[in-house]
Design an enzyme around this catalytic site. Structure first.
Site, PDB file in Angstrom:
ATOM      1  N   CYS A  47       0.838  -1.207   0.000  1.00 28.32           N
ATOM      2  CA  CYS A  47       0.000   0.000   0.000  1.00 28.32           C
ATOM      3  C   CYS A  47       0.872   1.256   0.000  1.00 28.32           C
ATOM      4  O   CYS A  47       1.832   1.341   0.763  1.00 28.32           O
ATOM      5  CB  CYS A  47      -0.905  -0.010   1.228  1.00 28.32           C
ATOM      6  SG  CYS A  47      -2.010   1.419   1.291  1.00 28.32           S
ATOM      7  N   CYS A  51       0.708   4.709   6.900  1.00 29.15           N
ATOM      8  CA  CYS A  51       0.093   4.521   8.231  1.00 29.15           C
ATOM      9  C   CYS A  51       1.084   3.772   9.149  1.00 29.15           C
ATOM     10  O   CYS A  51       1.453   2.625   8.860  1.00 29.15           O
ATOM     11  CB  CYS A  51      -1.205   3.728   8.098  1.00 29.15           C
ATOM     12  SG  CYS A  51      -2.288   4.403   6.811  1.00 29.15           S
ATOM     13  N   CYS A  54       0.628  -0.014  10.250  1.00 28.04           N
ATOM     14  CA  CYS A  54       0.094  -1.028   9.330  1.00 28.04           C
ATOM     15  C   CYS A  54       1.141  -1.960   8.731  1.00 28.04           C
ATOM     16  O   CYS A  54       2.161  -1.526   8.194  1.00 28.04           O
ATOM     17  CB  CYS A  54      -0.684  -0.340   8.212  1.00 28.04           C
ATOM     18  SG  CYS A  54      -1.584  -1.533   7.190  1.00 28.04           S
ATOM     19  N   CYS A  91     -16.803  -8.633   5.834  1.00 28.62           N
ATOM     20  CA  CYS A  91     -16.062  -7.397   5.585  1.00 28.62           C
ATOM     21  C   CYS A  91     -14.828  -7.693   4.750  1.00 28.62           C
ATOM     22  O   CYS A  91     -14.061  -8.592   5.089  1.00 28.62           O
ATOM     23  CB  CYS A  91     -15.595  -6.774   6.907  1.00 28.62           C
ATOM     24  SG  CYS A  91     -16.898  -6.612   8.111  1.00 28.62           S
ATOM     25  N   CYS A 123     -19.652  -5.457   3.768  1.00 28.61           N
ATOM     26  CA  CYS A 123     -18.907  -4.243   4.096  1.00 28.61           C
ATOM     27  C   CYS A 123     -17.577  -4.302   3.359  1.00 28.61           C
ATOM     28  O   CYS A 123     -17.000  -5.381   3.222  1.00 28.61           O
ATOM     29  CB  CYS A 123     -18.662  -4.186   5.608  1.00 28.61           C
ATOM     30  SG  CYS A 123     -17.697  -2.754   6.132  1.00 28.61           S
ATOM     31  N   CYS A 183     -19.135   2.746   8.822  1.00 27.61           N
ATOM     32  CA  CYS A 183     -18.480   2.054   9.915  1.00 27.61           C
ATOM     33  C   CYS A 183     -17.186   2.823  10.140  1.00 27.61           C
ATOM     34  O   CYS A 183     -16.320   2.844   9.268  1.00 27.61           O
ATOM     35  CB  CYS A 183     -18.180   0.609   9.514  1.00 27.61           C
ATOM     36  SG  CYS A 183     -17.068  -0.229  10.673  1.00 27.61           S
ATOM     37  N   ARG A 255     -17.854  -2.138  18.040  1.00 28.34           N
ATOM     38  CA  ARG A 255     -17.165  -3.396  17.702  1.00 28.34           C
ATOM     39  C   ARG A 255     -15.816  -3.488  18.410  1.00 28.34           C
ATOM     40  O   ARG A 255     -14.947  -2.638  18.203  1.00 28.34           O
ATOM     41  CB  ARG A 255     -16.995  -3.490  16.180  1.00 28.34           C
ATOM     42  CG  ARG A 255     -16.488  -4.832  15.694  1.00 28.34           C
ATOM     43  CD  ARG A 255     -16.715  -5.020  14.193  1.00 28.34           C
ATOM     44  NE  ARG A 255     -18.128  -4.918  13.856  1.00 28.34           N
ATOM     45  CZ  ARG A 255     -18.651  -4.060  12.984  1.00 28.34           C
ATOM     46  NH1 ARG A 255     -17.874  -3.237  12.322  1.00 28.34           N
ATOM     47  NH2 ARG A 255     -19.948  -4.028  12.761  1.00 28.34           N
TER      48      ARG A 255
END
Ligand code: SAM
Ligand code: DTB
Ligand code: SF4
Length: 313
Positions: A47, A51, A54, A91, A123, A183, A255
């Site tokens: 990616c 972040c 991550c 998801c 999702c 979400c 959640r």
């Protein structure tokens, strides 16, 4: 509750009173059962975003291998397995900054249709979306879009520099405009203060429509990332945050997301008593571990908690 002062006043209550208020919110407004969601990484690693937490960022050397976008049929098979083990939401996460229009995005639309055809909620979390992409996801039948604010506006640049808080809010607006449920939550344990966590909840409370679900992730430290050495989150701080989220978002699913495999059953039980009413179920999150299905089944049985009925059809 919309201001930091209001959130702080609730968060700092004596724990028994905070729990009482959270339980009242659960009893009066929440669904009253626990939802099991399954998670699948449909495109892993590589990616372009940075972040700091991550495993999938190309900026860091982590143990996670890159995998291209899965085929629609393989995803459909995973969704069938998830349904068989009682998940009611499926998801799908992709390590993208934003999806490109074209064959890959078209495949994701097909995946959404497959999941919906099984009777499950669908999702996806794909990064930043255009208004048109949000509309197309809605047409494909998408239930919810996961796009986390992750932390407070002020702490955000300490963790991520390749996009802004306002970029995040813009995508959330596109999702809401398309009529898809949002979400949206965050991660705790990245070096932020308790005030930063509450500031994130304030941002969520001030969205034009409150999020349908609020994932609270505890950082899973990943080797090779800037946050690899971050200490574990304090249990009482986690329970207080969940209770505050339950009171602030009485009708939303709160959640208890990443990090459960480092929590005792007793801590998880406190989180459910504080109002958490959804989990990711299954041995793997996107790339990190999660408790075994059998451990979770034993925990829910011990608590006697009703579960959202499995999808028939
Ligand atoms: N690329 C998309 C994005 O960032 O919006 C979707 C996938 S991303 C992995 C989904 C969410 O997982 C992140 O927003 C973050 O809140 C959470 N997450 C990622 N890595 C994590 C970690 N190591 N520990 C806890 N939560 C994590
Ligand atoms: C969310 O808030 N948590 C999930 C889901 N949304 C996509 C992801 C958790 C990821 C945990 C780290 C990993 O598995 O790589
Ligand atoms: Fe990419 Fe999402 Fe990981 Fe950030 S959290 S590096 S955007 S996959």
């Amino acid at each position: 509750m919309k201001t930091l002062a209001e959130f702080k006043a609730v968060y700092q209550l004596p724990l028994p009173e905070l729990m009482r208020q959270a339980m009242t919110a659960t009893r009066e407004h929440a669904a009253g059962d626990i939802q099991k969601c399954a998670l699948l990484s449909i495109k892993t690693g590589g990616c372009p975003e940075d972040c700091g937490y991550c495993s999938q960022s190309a900026h860091y050397k982590t143990p996670v291998a890159r995998e291209p976008l899965m085929s629609v049929s393989d995803v459909a098979e995973k969704a069938r397995e998830a349904k068989a083990s009682g998940a009611t939401r499926f998801c799908m996460g992709a390590a993208w900054r934003s999806p490109k229009d074209g064959p890959e995005f078209d495949s994701v639309l097909e995946m959404v249709k497959e999941v919906k055809s099984l009777g499950m909620e669908a999702c996806v979390t794909l990064g930043m979306l255009t208004g048109n992409q949000a509309k197309r996801l809605k047409e494909a039948g998408l239930t919810a879009y996961n796009h986390n604010l992750d932390t407070s506006r002020r702490y955000y640049p300490e963790v991520i520099t390749t996009r802004t808080y306002d970029d995040r809010l813009e995508t959330l607006q596109h999702v809401q405009d398309a009529g898809i449920s949002v979400c949206c939550g965050g991660i705790i344990g990245m070096g932020e203060t308790e005030e930063d966590r509450l500031m994130m909840l304030v941002e969520l409370a001030n969205l034009s429509i409150p999020p349908e679900s609020v994932p609270i992730n505890c950082l899973m430290p990943v080797k090779g990332t800037p946050l690899q050495m971050a200490p574990k989150v304090d249990s009482f701080q986690l329970v207080r945050l969940i209770a505050t989220a339950r009171i602030a978002f009485p009708k939303s699913r709160v959640r208890l997301s990443a990090g459960r495999d480092r929590m005792s059953n007793e801590l998880q039980a406190l989180c459910f008593l504080a109002g958490a009413d959804s989990v990711f179920f299954g041995e793997k999150l996107l790339t990190a571990g999660n408790p075994d299905e059998s451990e979770d089944a034993a925990l829910f049985r011990a608590m006697g908690m009703p579960e959202v009925p499995a999808c028939s059809a």
